[in-house]
Design an enzyme around this catalytic site. Sequence first.
Site, PDB file in Angstrom:
ATOM      1  N   THR A 198       0.843  -1.185   0.000  1.00 52.75           N
ATOM      2  CA  THR A 198       0.000   0.000   0.000  1.00 52.75           C
ATOM      3  C   THR A 198       0.882   1.239   0.000  1.00 52.75           C
ATOM      4  OG1 THR A 198      -1.947   1.004   1.044  1.00 52.75           O
ATOM      5  CG2 THR A 198      -0.281   0.111   2.523  1.00 52.75           C
ATOM      6  N   ASN A 199       0.322   2.403   0.316  1.00 52.41           N
ATOM      7  CA  ASN A 199       1.106   3.643   0.363  1.00 52.41           C
ATOM      8  C   ASN A 199       0.578   4.525   1.497  1.00 52.41           C
ATOM      9  OD1 ASN A 199      -1.056   5.453  -0.714  1.00 52.41           O
ATOM     10  ND2 ASN A 199      -0.840   4.108  -2.501  1.00 52.41           N
ATOM     11  N   ARG A 200       1.189   5.692   1.660  1.00 51.35           N
ATOM     12  CA  ARG A 200       0.912   6.553   2.820  1.00 51.35           C
ATOM     13  C   ARG A 200      -0.309   7.448   2.677  1.00 51.35           C
ATOM     14  NH1 ARG A 200       4.720   7.247   6.619  1.00 51.35           N
ATOM     15  NH2 ARG A 200       6.799   6.450   6.173  1.00 51.35           N
ATOM     16  N   SER A 201      -1.086   7.289   1.633  1.00 54.71           N
ATOM     17  CA  SER A 201      -2.258   8.162   1.480  1.00 54.71           C
ATOM     18  C   SER A 201      -3.208   7.987   2.664  1.00 54.71           C
ATOM     19  CB  SER A 201      -2.990   7.808   0.185  1.00 54.71           C
ATOM     20  OG  SER A 201      -4.246   8.445   0.174  1.00 54.71           O
ATOM     21  N   ALA A 212      -4.789   7.499  -4.272  1.00 55.08           N
ATOM     22  CA  ALA A 212      -3.393   7.140  -4.539  1.00 55.08           C
ATOM     23  C   ALA A 212      -3.398   5.660  -4.903  1.00 55.08           C
ATOM     24  CB  ALA A 212      -2.537   7.400  -3.313  1.00 55.08           C
TER      25      ALA A 212
END
Length: 215
Positions: free
Chosen positions: A21-24, A88
């Site tokens: 995943t990512n930091r959004s 994102a």
Amino acid sequence: MKLLVTAGPTREPLDPVRYLTNRSSGKMGYALAHAAAHAGHRVLLVSGPTALEVPDGVDFLPVETAAQMFEAVSRHIGRMDAAIHAAAVADYRPAATAEQKIKKTGETLTLELLRNPDILGSCRDAFGFDGVLVGFAAETGNLEANARDKLRRKGCDLVVANDVSQPGIGFDSDRNRVLLVHPDHTEPLPEDDKHALAHRIVHEVEALLAAKHRA
Ligand code: C5P
């Protein structure tokens, strides 16, 4: 207007207990959904997993993966007047999702990743969407040029560009400083709270839709 908003990160499973995943945080997308509903618009929020509460008066469609977000947008965008893509979306997903938890065996583990579909980039041609289309661009350099290139490639009416190399604003933050990149000009907005920026962006979308109707 009827408005679709994508928000949050996507979550791409590796096995039953792990994902990429990512930091959004989803804050910008949720602020946009809130601002638009508050202004009296009908909003469908298609969101990856976040810790946020769904704003009052917003229709909510939760998804996890980019493929699910693609499917949800393809199904609903046809009846929308405008779409703001603030999610994102993970660019890649694991080529295979293991059915059992992956065991630690070797000293290294190589993952094969496959490119995810470009949801925003599919709106014009693949989905045949002719409403107001707004994308976001998170860049670490050449902000305006990259955003303008994105606007052309993806057929957007507006790209909201933010410099994610700046600490304290943008990703996973309550504040942001953005450029509004239009086909023929760019407008820098002062750093502000995401809710204030959301009202401004919704206003911009209303103006773009009114101009489309006049044309
Ligand atoms: O190409 P890039 O990922 O930088 O573009 C960002 C914009 O495209 C954002 O509006 C994002 O929501 C959207 N996007 C998308 N599907 C993807 C990747 C990005 O809708 N797979």
